[in-house]
Design a protein around this motif. Sequence first.
Motif, PDB file in Angstrom:
ATOM      1  N   LYS A   1       0.793  -1.121   0.137  1.00 38.01           N
ATOM      2  CA  LYS A   1      -0.117  -0.009  -0.125  1.00 38.01           C
ATOM      3  C   LYS A   1       0.912   1.244   0.077  1.00 38.01           C
ATOM      4  O   LYS A   1       1.515   1.562   0.849  1.00 38.01           O
ATOM      5  CB  LYS A   1      -1.040  -0.118   1.091  1.00 38.01           C
ATOM      6  N   ILE A   2       0.509   2.202  -1.158  1.00 35.54           N
ATOM      7  CA  ILE A   2       1.405   3.316  -1.275  1.00 35.54           C
ATOM      8  C   ILE A   2       0.468   4.474  -1.517  1.00 35.54           C
ATOM      9  O   ILE A   2      -0.398   4.259  -2.307  1.00 35.54           O
ATOM     10  CB  ILE A   2       2.469   3.250  -2.189  1.00 35.54           C
ATOM     11  N   ALA A   3       0.811   5.503  -0.734  1.00 34.28           N
ATOM     12  CA  ALA A   3       0.071   6.805  -0.968  1.00 34.28           C
ATOM     13  C   ALA A   3       1.185   7.899  -1.647  1.00 34.28           C
ATOM     14  O   ALA A   3       1.723   8.338  -0.912  1.00 34.28           O
ATOM     15  CB  ALA A   3      -0.920   7.128   0.187  1.00 34.28           C
ATOM     16  N   PHE A   4       0.372   8.590  -2.776  1.00 32.66           N
ATOM     17  CA  PHE A   4       1.413   9.154  -3.518  1.00 32.66           C
ATOM     18  C   PHE A   4       0.604  10.552  -3.182  1.00 32.66           C
ATOM     19  O   PHE A   4      -0.649  11.026  -3.615  1.00 32.66           O
ATOM     20  CB  PHE A   4       1.391   9.301  -4.830  1.00 32.66           C
ATOM     21  N   PHE A   5       1.250  11.821  -2.699  1.00 30.39           N
ATOM     22  CA  PHE A   5       0.792  13.023  -2.464  1.00 30.39           C
ATOM     23  C   PHE A   5       1.406  13.897  -3.355  1.00 30.39           C
ATOM     24  O   PHE A   5       2.808  14.160  -3.370  1.00 30.39           O
ATOM     25  CB  PHE A   5       1.126  13.615  -0.858  1.00 30.39           C
ATOM     26  N   ASP A   6       0.713  14.567  -4.240  1.00 25.84           N
ATOM     27  CA  ASP A   6       1.169  15.996  -5.007  1.00 25.84           C
ATOM     28  C   ASP A   6       1.169  16.988  -3.683  1.00 25.84           C
ATOM     29  O   ASP A   6       0.100  17.690  -3.588  1.00 25.84           O
ATOM     30  CB  ASP A   6       0.419  16.533  -6.159  1.00 25.84           C
TER      31      ASP A   6
ATOM     32  N   GLY B   1      -0.990   1.248   7.640  1.00 23.24           N
ATOM     33  CA  GLY B   1       0.139   0.775   6.814  1.00 23.24           C
ATOM     34  C   GLY B   1       0.925   1.280   5.380  1.00 23.24           C
ATOM     35  O   GLY B   1       1.450   0.730   4.975  1.00 23.24           O
ATOM     36  N   PHE B   2       0.308   2.177   5.195  1.00 20.80           N
ATOM     37  CA  PHE B   2       0.560   2.769   3.994  1.00 20.80           C
ATOM     38  C   PHE B   2       2.045   3.541   3.919  1.00 20.80           C
ATOM     39  O   PHE B   2       2.356   4.178   4.804  1.00 20.80           O
ATOM     40  CB  PHE B   2      -0.412   3.911   3.458  1.00 20.80           C
ATOM     41  N   GLU B   3       2.564   3.341   2.764  1.00 23.55           N
ATOM     42  CA  GLU B   3       4.013   4.178   2.599  1.00 23.55           C
ATOM     43  C   GLU B   3       3.721   5.530   1.948  1.00 23.55           C
ATOM     44  O   GLU B   3       2.737   5.494   1.243  1.00 23.55           O
ATOM     45  CB  GLU B   3       4.996   3.251   1.503  1.00 23.55           C
ATOM     46  N   LEU B   4       4.325   6.510   2.357  1.00 27.38           N
ATOM     47  CA  LEU B   4       3.945   7.749   1.953  1.00 27.38           C
ATOM     48  C   LEU B   4       4.856   8.372   1.259  1.00 27.38           C
ATOM     49  O   LEU B   4       6.049   8.271   1.666  1.00 27.38           O
ATOM     50  CB  LEU B   4       3.563   8.598   3.156  1.00 27.38           C
ATOM     51  N   VAL B   5       4.474   8.776  -0.030  1.00 27.19           N
ATOM     52  CA  VAL B   5       5.569   9.425  -0.930  1.00 27.19           C
ATOM     53  C   VAL B   5       5.265  11.082  -1.528  1.00 27.19           C
ATOM     54  O   VAL B   5       3.885  10.923  -1.718  1.00 27.19           O
ATOM     55  CB  VAL B   5       5.689   8.461  -2.177  1.00 27.19           C
ATOM     56  N   ALA B   6       5.921  11.621  -1.204  1.00 23.15           N
ATOM     57  CA  ALA B   6       5.628  12.958  -1.759  1.00 23.15           C
ATOM     58  C   ALA B   6       6.133  13.369  -3.301  1.00 23.15           C
ATOM     59  O   ALA B   6       7.149  12.843  -3.523  1.00 23.15           O
ATOM     60  CB  ALA B   6       6.228  14.135  -1.000  1.00 23.15           C
ATOM     61  N   ILE B   7       5.513  13.903  -4.292  1.00 22.52           N
ATOM     62  CA  ILE B   7       5.702  14.158  -5.292  1.00 22.52           C
ATOM     63  C   ILE B   7       5.159  15.404  -5.863  1.00 22.52           C
ATOM     64  O   ILE B   7       4.182  16.095  -5.457  1.00 22.52           O
ATOM     65  CB  ILE B   7       5.114  12.948  -6.347  1.00 22.52           C
ATOM     66  N   SER B   8       6.178  16.229  -6.440  1.00 23.12           N
ATOM     67  CA  SER B   8       6.150  17.706  -6.668  1.00 23.12           C
ATOM     68  C   SER B   8       6.915  18.256  -7.769  1.00 23.12           C
ATOM     69  O   SER B   8       7.853  17.592  -7.997  1.00 23.12           O
ATOM     70  CB  SER B   8       6.402  18.359  -5.387  1.00 23.12           C
ATOM     71  N   GLY B   9       6.146  19.240  -8.481  1.00 22.73           N
ATOM     72  CA  GLY B   9       7.261  20.052  -9.306  1.00 22.73           C
ATOM     73  C   GLY B   9       8.077  21.269  -8.738  1.00 22.73           C
ATOM     74  O   GLY B   9       8.730  21.787  -9.456  1.00 22.73           O
ATOM     75  N   SER B  10       8.007  21.006  -7.483  1.00 19.67           N
ATOM     76  CA  SER B  10       9.026  21.869  -6.739  1.00 19.67           C
ATOM     77  C   SER B  10      10.326  21.332  -6.681  1.00 19.67           C
ATOM     78  O   SER B  10      10.363  20.109  -6.676  1.00 19.67           O
ATOM     79  CB  SER B  10       8.329  22.125  -5.225  1.00 19.67           C
TER      80      SER B  10
ATOM     81  N   PHE C   1       7.691  11.291   5.675  1.00 18.74           N
ATOM     82  CA  PHE C   1       7.254  10.459   4.170  1.00 18.74           C
ATOM     83  C   PHE C   1       8.438   9.776   4.147  1.00 18.74           C
ATOM     84  O   PHE C   1       9.752  10.059   4.640  1.00 18.74           O
ATOM     85  CB  PHE C   1       7.040  11.493   3.516  1.00 18.74           C
ATOM     86  N   SER C   2       8.427   8.692   3.237  1.00 18.64           N
ATOM     87  CA  SER C   2       9.465   7.540   3.103  1.00 18.64           C
ATOM     88  C   SER C   2      10.331   8.164   1.958  1.00 18.64           C
ATOM     89  O   SER C   2      11.389   7.662   1.831  1.00 18.64           O
ATOM     90  CB  SER C   2       9.048   6.379   2.841  1.00 18.64           C
ATOM     91  N   LYS C   3       9.665   8.838   1.059  1.00 20.63           N
ATOM     92  CA  LYS C   3      10.472   9.341  -0.220  1.00 20.63           C
ATOM     93  C   LYS C   3       9.902  10.608  -0.820  1.00 20.63           C
ATOM     94  O   LYS C   3       8.764  10.854  -0.570  1.00 20.63           O
ATOM     95  CB  LYS C   3      10.358   8.042  -1.064  1.00 20.63           C
ATOM     96  N   GLY C   4      10.646  11.229  -1.582  1.00 23.70           N
ATOM     97  CA  GLY C   4      10.179  12.576  -2.207  1.00 23.70           C
ATOM     98  C   GLY C   4      10.671  12.473  -3.516  1.00 23.70           C
ATOM     99  O   GLY C   4      11.843  12.320  -3.978  1.00 23.70           O
ATOM    100  N   ILE C   5       9.663  12.940  -4.416  1.00 26.25           N
ATOM    101  CA  ILE C   5      10.248  13.113  -6.162  1.00 26.25           C
ATOM    102  C   ILE C   5       9.962  14.414  -6.355  1.00 26.25           C
ATOM    103  O   ILE C   5       8.826  15.028  -6.179  1.00 26.25           O
ATOM    104  CB  ILE C   5       9.364  12.198  -6.947  1.00 26.25           C
TER     105      ILE C   5
END
Length: 278
Positions: A5-10, A121-130, A144-148
Amino acid sequence: MPKHKIAFFDIDGTIRNKSLTESLFEILVQDYPYRGANEEKYLQLQDEISKLRKAYKSSGDEADDLFGEYCQKVVEFSMFALEKYSLEEVREIGRRVATEYRDHQDYVFSKELIKFLRQEGFELVAISGSPKFLVDAFVKEYGFSKGIGQEYIKDESAGIFKETEIRTFQNKHIFVEELLKQRTSGEFHRSDFFIIAVGDTECDFLMMDYADKTFVINPSLSFFSSIINFVRNNSPELCKLRYSKFTIISERKRRPIVQELYSTKDINGCFIEYGVEI
Protein backbone atom coordinates in the motif's frame (compact mmCIF):
# COMPACT_ATOMS: atom_id res chain seq x y z
CA MET A 1 -0.52 -12.21 -0.50
CA PRO A 2 -1.29 -8.72 0.92
CA LYS A 3 -0.89 -5.80 -1.42
CA HIS A 4 1.81 -3.20 -0.95
CA LYS A 5 0.00 0.00 0.00
CA ILE A 6 1.46 3.32 -1.15
CA ALA A 7 -0.06 6.81 -1.04
CA PHE A 8 1.31 9.45 -3.41
CA PHE A 9 0.76 13.08 -2.45
CA ASP A 10 1.22 15.93 -4.87
CA ILE A 11 2.21 17.99 -1.86
CA ASP A 12 1.76 21.45 -3.42
CA GLY A 13 -1.80 22.53 -2.72
CA THR A 14 -2.98 19.33 -1.04
CA ILE A 15 -1.35 19.48 2.39
CA ARG A 16 -0.85 23.21 2.83
CA ASN A 17 -2.87 26.14 1.58
CA LYS A 18 0.27 27.38 -0.15
CA SER A 19 2.69 25.54 -2.38
CA LEU A 20 6.26 25.02 -1.19
CA THR A 21 7.50 27.39 -3.86
CA GLU A 22 5.11 30.14 -2.75
CA SER A 23 6.48 29.85 0.78
CA LEU A 24 10.01 29.84 -0.63
CA PHE A 25 9.24 33.00 -2.59
CA GLU A 26 8.07 34.76 0.57
CA ILE A 27 11.15 33.77 2.57
CA LEU A 28 13.56 34.76 -0.20
CA VAL A 29 12.03 38.20 -0.68
CA GLN A 30 11.84 38.87 3.06
CA ASP A 31 15.08 37.43 4.38
CA TYR A 32 17.59 36.68 1.61
CA PRO A 33 18.99 39.53 -0.49
CA TYR A 34 19.80 38.87 -4.12
CA ARG A 35 23.55 38.31 -4.60
CA GLY A 36 23.67 38.24 -8.39
CA ALA A 37 24.39 41.01 -10.86
CA ASN A 38 21.07 41.20 -12.74
CA GLU A 39 18.88 43.18 -10.36
CA GLU A 40 16.63 44.23 -13.23
CA LYS A 41 15.65 40.64 -14.05
CA TYR A 42 15.23 39.88 -10.34
CA LEU A 43 12.63 42.65 -10.03
CA GLN A 44 11.05 41.84 -13.39
CA LEU A 45 10.38 38.25 -12.33
CA GLN A 46 8.72 39.47 -9.14
CA ASP A 47 6.45 41.71 -11.20
CA GLU A 48 5.53 38.84 -13.54
CA ILE A 49 4.71 36.65 -10.55
CA SER A 50 2.42 39.32 -9.12
CA LYS A 51 0.52 39.63 -12.40
CA LEU A 52 0.16 35.85 -12.82
CA ARG A 53 -1.08 35.48 -9.26
CA LYS A 54 -3.79 38.08 -9.83
CA ALA A 55 -4.72 36.41 -13.12
CA TYR A 56 -5.18 32.90 -11.74
CA LYS A 57 -6.96 34.14 -8.60
CA SER A 58 -9.55 35.93 -10.73
CA SER A 59 -9.84 33.27 -13.45
CA GLY A 60 -12.55 30.67 -13.84
CA ASP A 61 -12.11 27.74 -16.19
CA GLU A 62 -8.46 28.59 -16.82
CA ALA A 63 -7.51 28.49 -13.13
CA ASP A 64 -5.49 25.26 -13.30
CA ASP A 65 -3.49 26.31 -16.36
CA LEU A 66 -2.74 29.74 -14.93
CA PHE A 67 -1.83 28.29 -11.54
CA GLY A 68 0.64 25.96 -13.22
CA GLU A 69 2.14 28.86 -15.14
CA TYR A 70 2.29 30.90 -11.95
CA CYS A 71 4.06 28.11 -10.02
CA GLN A 72 6.61 27.64 -12.77
CA LYS A 73 7.35 31.36 -12.76
CA VAL A 74 7.80 31.27 -8.97
CA VAL A 75 10.26 28.39 -9.37
CA GLU A 76 12.12 30.31 -12.07
CA PHE A 77 12.40 33.34 -9.79
CA SER A 78 13.45 31.29 -6.77
CA MET A 79 16.27 29.48 -8.51
CA PHE A 80 17.40 32.77 -10.05
CA ALA A 81 17.27 34.48 -6.63
CA LEU A 82 19.46 31.74 -5.14
CA GLU A 83 22.37 32.69 -7.39
CA LYS A 84 25.64 32.77 -5.42
CA TYR A 85 24.08 30.89 -2.49
CA SER A 86 25.88 27.73 -1.40
CA LEU A 87 24.24 24.30 -1.37
CA GLU A 88 24.36 24.37 2.44
CA GLU A 89 22.53 27.70 2.50
CA VAL A 90 19.94 26.43 0.03
CA ARG A 91 19.26 23.35 2.15
CA GLU A 92 18.83 25.55 5.23
CA ILE A 93 16.32 27.70 3.35
CA GLY A 94 14.46 24.53 2.39
CA ARG A 95 14.38 23.46 6.02
CA ARG A 96 12.87 26.81 6.99
CA VAL A 97 10.14 26.48 4.36
CA ALA A 98 9.24 23.00 5.64
CA THR A 99 9.24 23.85 9.34
CA GLU A 100 8.25 27.49 9.78
CA TYR A 101 5.13 27.29 7.62
CA ARG A 102 3.85 24.08 9.17
CA ASP A 103 0.58 23.64 11.11
CA HIS A 104 -0.97 27.07 10.55
CA GLN A 105 -0.95 26.44 6.79
CA ASP A 106 -1.76 22.71 6.92
CA TYR A 107 -5.22 21.54 5.87
CA VAL A 108 -7.15 19.86 8.67
CA PHE A 109 -8.35 17.04 6.42
CA SER A 110 -4.91 16.33 4.99
CA LYS A 111 -3.32 16.11 8.44
CA GLU A 112 -5.92 13.56 9.49
CA LEU A 113 -5.58 11.67 6.20
CA ILE A 114 -1.81 11.36 6.64
CA LYS A 115 -2.30 10.11 10.19
CA PHE A 116 -4.92 7.57 9.09
CA LEU A 117 -2.90 6.24 6.15
CA ARG A 118 0.17 5.83 8.31
CA GLN A 119 -1.88 3.85 10.84
CA GLU A 120 -3.20 1.66 8.01
CA GLY A 121 0.31 0.76 6.93
CA PHE A 122 0.63 2.92 3.82
CA GLU A 123 4.00 4.09 2.62
CA LEU A 124 3.80 7.86 2.08
CA VAL A 125 5.51 9.38 -0.95
CA ALA A 126 5.68 13.08 -1.84
CA ILE A 127 5.71 14.04 -5.51
CA SER A 128 5.98 17.62 -6.69
CA GLY A 129 7.15 19.99 -9.37
CA SER A 130 8.89 22.01 -6.66
CA PRO A 131 12.69 21.95 -6.42
CA LYS A 132 14.06 18.76 -4.88
CA PHE A 133 15.68 20.53 -1.94
CA LEU A 134 12.22 21.72 -0.85
CA VAL A 135 10.68 18.28 -1.31
CA ASP A 136 13.50 16.64 0.66
CA ALA A 137 12.99 19.07 3.54
CA PHE A 138 9.25 18.41 3.47
CA VAL A 139 9.76 14.63 3.50
CA LYS A 140 12.00 14.87 6.55
CA GLU A 141 9.65 17.20 8.43
CA TYR A 142 6.44 15.26 7.71
CA GLY A 143 7.88 11.76 8.00
CA PHE A 144 7.32 10.58 4.42
CA SER A 145 9.46 7.73 3.11
CA LYS A 146 10.48 9.31 -0.19
CA GLY A 147 10.27 12.55 -2.14
CA ILE A 148 10.21 13.09 -5.89
CA GLY A 149 10.95 16.66 -6.97
CA GLN A 150 12.50 18.72 -9.71
CA GLU A 151 16.26 18.25 -9.77
CA TYR A 152 18.67 21.17 -10.17
CA ILE A 153 22.42 21.08 -10.64
CA LYS A 154 24.60 23.94 -9.49
CA ASP A 155 26.98 25.41 -12.03
CA GLU A 156 29.82 26.27 -9.67
CA SER A 157 31.60 28.47 -12.20
CA ALA A 158 28.55 30.70 -12.69
CA GLY A 159 27.03 30.24 -9.24
CA ILE A 160 23.60 29.43 -10.68
CA PHE A 161 21.26 26.43 -10.47
CA LYS A 162 20.26 24.72 -13.71
CA GLU A 163 17.16 22.59 -14.16
CA THR A 164 17.64 19.00 -15.33
CA GLU A 165 15.68 17.59 -18.27
CA ILE A 166 13.54 15.32 -16.11
CA ARG A 167 10.32 17.18 -15.28
CA THR A 168 8.09 16.30 -12.34
CA PHE A 169 5.41 18.95 -12.81
CA GLN A 170 3.30 16.78 -15.11
CA ASN A 171 3.00 13.08 -15.99
CA LYS A 172 3.35 12.10 -12.35
CA HIS A 173 1.94 8.65 -13.11
CA ILE A 174 5.22 7.81 -14.85
CA PHE A 175 7.17 8.48 -11.67
CA VAL A 176 4.58 6.52 -9.68
CA GLU A 177 5.01 3.43 -11.83
CA GLU A 178 8.80 3.75 -11.73
CA LEU A 179 8.71 3.67 -7.95
CA LEU A 180 6.35 0.67 -7.94
CA LYS A 181 8.82 -1.20 -10.12
CA GLN A 182 11.58 -0.33 -7.67
CA ARG A 183 9.45 -1.85 -4.91
CA THR A 184 9.02 -5.08 -6.91
CA SER A 185 11.46 -7.91 -6.24
CA GLY A 186 10.47 -10.00 -9.26
CA GLU A 187 8.25 -9.35 -12.26
CA PHE A 188 6.20 -6.17 -11.93
CA HIS A 189 2.43 -6.54 -11.57
CA ARG A 190 0.34 -3.43 -11.00
CA SER A 191 -2.25 -5.56 -9.21
CA ASP A 192 0.25 -6.27 -6.42
CA PHE A 193 -0.21 -2.69 -5.19
CA PHE A 194 -3.05 -0.62 -3.77
CA ILE A 195 -2.35 2.97 -4.73
CA ILE A 196 -3.85 6.15 -3.34
CA ALA A 197 -3.29 9.47 -5.11
CA VAL A 198 -3.85 12.88 -3.55
CA GLY A 199 -3.90 15.87 -5.90
CA ASP A 200 -5.58 19.16 -6.67
CA THR A 201 -5.21 20.13 -10.34
CA GLU A 202 -5.50 18.78 -13.88
CA CYS A 203 -1.76 18.07 -13.82
CA ASP A 204 -2.45 15.34 -11.26
CA PHE A 205 -5.24 13.62 -13.16
CA LEU A 206 -3.17 10.94 -14.90
CA MET A 207 -1.77 9.96 -11.51
CA MET A 208 -5.31 9.86 -10.12
CA ASP A 209 -6.53 7.72 -12.99
CA TYR A 210 -3.63 5.31 -12.39
CA ALA A 211 -4.48 5.02 -8.69
CA ASP A 212 -7.05 2.76 -7.06
CA LYS A 213 -8.39 5.52 -4.82
CA THR A 214 -8.12 9.29 -5.16
CA PHE A 215 -8.53 12.30 -2.89
CA VAL A 216 -8.99 15.64 -4.65
CA ILE A 217 -8.29 18.72 -2.54
CA ASN A 218 -10.05 22.00 -3.41
CA PRO A 219 -10.41 21.35 -7.15
CA SER A 220 -11.24 24.19 -9.51
CA LEU A 221 -14.68 24.15 -11.10
CA SER A 222 -13.22 23.05 -14.43
CA PHE A 223 -11.28 20.22 -12.82
CA PHE A 224 -14.33 19.12 -10.84
CA SER A 225 -16.30 19.02 -14.10
CA SER A 226 -13.57 16.89 -15.66
CA ILE A 227 -13.82 14.42 -12.78
CA ILE A 228 -17.61 14.23 -13.14
CA ASN A 229 -17.19 13.54 -16.86
CA PHE A 230 -14.63 10.84 -16.11
CA VAL A 231 -17.00 9.14 -13.66
CA ARG A 232 -19.82 9.37 -16.21
CA ASN A 233 -17.71 7.94 -19.03
CA ASN A 234 -16.35 5.11 -16.89
CA SER A 235 -19.52 4.21 -15.01
CA PRO A 236 -19.59 0.46 -15.87
CA GLU A 237 -16.10 -0.05 -14.45
CA LEU A 238 -16.54 2.24 -11.43
CA CYS A 239 -19.81 0.55 -10.48
CA LYS A 240 -17.88 -2.64 -9.81
CA LEU A 241 -15.81 -1.02 -7.06
CA ARG A 242 -16.76 -1.50 -3.43
CA TYR A 243 -15.83 2.09 -2.71
CA SER A 244 -15.89 5.53 -4.31
CA LYS A 245 -12.80 6.09 -6.46
CA PHE A 246 -13.00 9.87 -6.04
CA THR A 247 -13.33 11.74 -2.76
CA ILE A 248 -13.64 15.51 -3.15
CA ILE A 249 -12.53 17.75 -0.29
CA SER A 250 -13.34 21.45 -0.11
CA GLU A 251 -11.67 23.12 2.83
CA ARG A 252 -11.94 26.80 3.62
CA LYS A 253 -11.03 28.42 6.93
CA ARG A 254 -10.06 25.02 8.36
CA ARG A 255 -13.56 23.57 7.83
CA PRO A 256 -13.40 20.60 5.43
CA ILE A 257 -16.42 19.41 3.45
CA VAL A 258 -15.99 15.85 2.16
CA GLN A 259 -17.99 14.34 -0.68
CA GLU A 260 -17.78 10.86 -2.19
CA LEU A 261 -18.57 10.48 -5.91
CA TYR A 262 -20.42 7.34 -6.98
CA SER A 263 -21.78 5.85 -10.15
CA THR A 264 -24.68 3.40 -10.15
CA LYS A 265 -27.66 2.24 -12.21
CA ASP A 266 -31.16 3.63 -11.87
CA ILE A 267 -34.34 1.52 -12.14
CA ASN A 268 -34.16 1.75 -15.92
CA GLY A 269 -30.64 0.38 -16.03
CA CYS A 270 -29.08 3.73 -16.91
CA PHE A 271 -25.89 4.85 -15.20
CA ILE A 272 -26.16 7.91 -12.98
CA GLU A 273 -23.57 9.84 -10.97
CA TYR A 274 -24.18 11.25 -7.53
CA GLY A 275 -22.29 12.63 -4.56
CA VAL A 276 -22.65 11.82 -0.89
CA GLU A 277 -21.42 14.30 1.70
CA ILE A 278 -19.81 12.61 4.69
